[in-house]
Design an enzyme around this catalytic site. Structure first.
Site, PDB file in Angstrom:
ATOM      1  N   HIS A 165       0.807  -1.101   0.074  1.00  0.00           N
ATOM      2  CA  HIS A 165      -0.018  -0.004   0.067  1.00  0.00           C
ATOM      3  C   HIS A 165       0.643   1.118   0.083  1.00  0.00           C
ATOM      4  CE1 HIS A 165      -2.933   3.150   1.423  1.00  0.00           C
ATOM      5  NE2 HIS A 165      -3.828   1.998   0.868  1.00  0.00           N
ATOM      6  N   GLU A 225      -4.154   2.081  -7.227  1.00  0.00           N
ATOM      7  CA  GLU A 225      -4.442   3.066  -6.431  1.00  0.00           C
ATOM      8  C   GLU A 225      -3.801   4.466  -6.820  1.00  0.00           C
ATOM      9  OE1 GLU A 225      -6.544   2.076  -2.278  1.00  0.00           O
ATOM     10  OE2 GLU A 225      -4.525   1.526  -2.362  1.00  0.00           O
TER      11      GLU A 225
END
Length: 244
Positions: free
Chosen positions: A93, A160
Site C-alpha cells: 500500500h 490506487e
C-alpha cells in the site's frame, strides 16, 4: 469471468468494539452481491474479529513481514497470520511505501513469501501526480521479479493512484479503465496474455457509494479497495450492491 471484489481497508481506524459491531451488523443484513467482500482491520483485532466472522466475509491483514520469525521488533510475519487463520493480506500500500519507506525490493520479498505460503495477496500499485503511466510497468517489473507464474492465481492487483488516496479526488471511470487496461498489457509482457486477462484488478482512491456505480460499469475494473467509505457498514453494503 474474473472474480469481483469489494475490500474495506480500515487502516488505523476502529477500536475492537467498533470492529465487532461492524461484523455483527453485516451478519444481520446479508449483502446480495456476486462479489467477494472483505475487510482489513488492524493486526491486533484480527483474532477477535475472526471469531465472529461469517463465511461470506473475507478477513485480510494490512501487511505482513516476509521473515517467518526473528528479531524484527514491531512486525507480524506471514506465518503468524496463518497461525490465527488469516490467509489474505494487503501488500505494498502507498502508505506503507510513504510512511515506512518500503521499497519495491521489500514489497517483492513480502509478496513472494506470502504467495509461496498459499496466501491471497492484494498487491497495491499506483503513481503519484505527474508520474508517467510507465512508472507502473517499472514498479510491476520490480515487485513481481522472481515470482513464478503458478503463484499468480493467488494475486489480486489494486490500482490506487496515489494522488487520489484520501484526497477526495477520484480518477474518472475512463482514466481508471484505461490505466487498468494498460496494466494488463504490462502483465502480458511480464508473463502472458492469459494471466493478464485472468487477474482481477481493483480500483482504489476516494471510492464512495456516490461514485462506485459508474466506476463498476467499466470493462476493466474488477472491484474496489476502499478506505474511509468502508468504515460504515451501511455504506459498505450499499457499495456491495453494484455487483448484485
Amino acid at each position: 469471468m474474473r472474480t469481483k471484489y469489494l475490500i474495506g481497508n480500515w487502516k488505523t481506524n476502529k477500536d475492537l468494539h467498533q470492529a465487532l459491531a461492524f461484523v455483527e451488523q453485516f451478519k444481520q443484513h446479508p449483502a446480495k452481491t456476486k462479489a467477494v467482500l472483505g475487510i482489513a482491520p488492524v493486526h491486533v483485532h484480527l483474532t477477535e474479529v475472526n471469531k465472529v466472522l461469517p463465511n461470506n466475509l473475507l478477513l485480510l491483514a494490512q501487511d505482513a513481514n516476509f521473515i517467518a520469525s526473528g528479531s524484527y521488533t514491531g512486525t507480524v510475519s506471514y506465518t503468524q497470520l496463518q497461525d490465527i487463520k488469516v490467509n489474505s493480506v494487503i501488500i505494498g500500500h502507498s502508505e506503507r511505501r510513504k510512511y515506512f519507506n518500503e521499497t519495491a525490493q521489500v514489497i517483492n520479498q513480502k509478496l513472494k513469501a506470502c504467495l509461496q505460503a498459499g496466501m491471497l495477496v492484494v498487491l497495491c500499485i499506483g503513481e503519484t501526480e505527474g508520474q508517467p503511466i510507465s512508472f507502473l510497468k517499472e514498479d510491476l517489473t520490480q515487485v513481481l521479479q522472481g515470482i513464478d507464474l503458478s503463484l499468480l492465481k493467488q494475486l489480486v492487483i489494486a490500482y490506487e493512484p496515489i494522488w487520489a488516496i484520501g484526497t477526495g479526488k477520484t480518477a474518472t471511470p475512463e482514466i481508471a479503465n484505461n490505466t487498468i487496461a494498460q496494466i494488463r498489457v504490462y502483465l502480458s509482457e511480464l508473463y502472458n496474455k492469459e494471466i493478464a486477462q485472468q487477474t482481477s484488478i481493483l480500483y482504489g482512491g476516494s471510492v464512495a457509494k456516490d461514485n462506485i456505480k459508474e466506476l463498476a460499469q467499466t470493462e476493466q475494473i474488477d472491484g474496489f479497495l476502499v478506505g474511509k467509505a468502508s468504515l460504515d457498514v451501511n455504506d459498505f453494503l450499499v457499495m456491495a450492491q453494484v455487483y448484485a
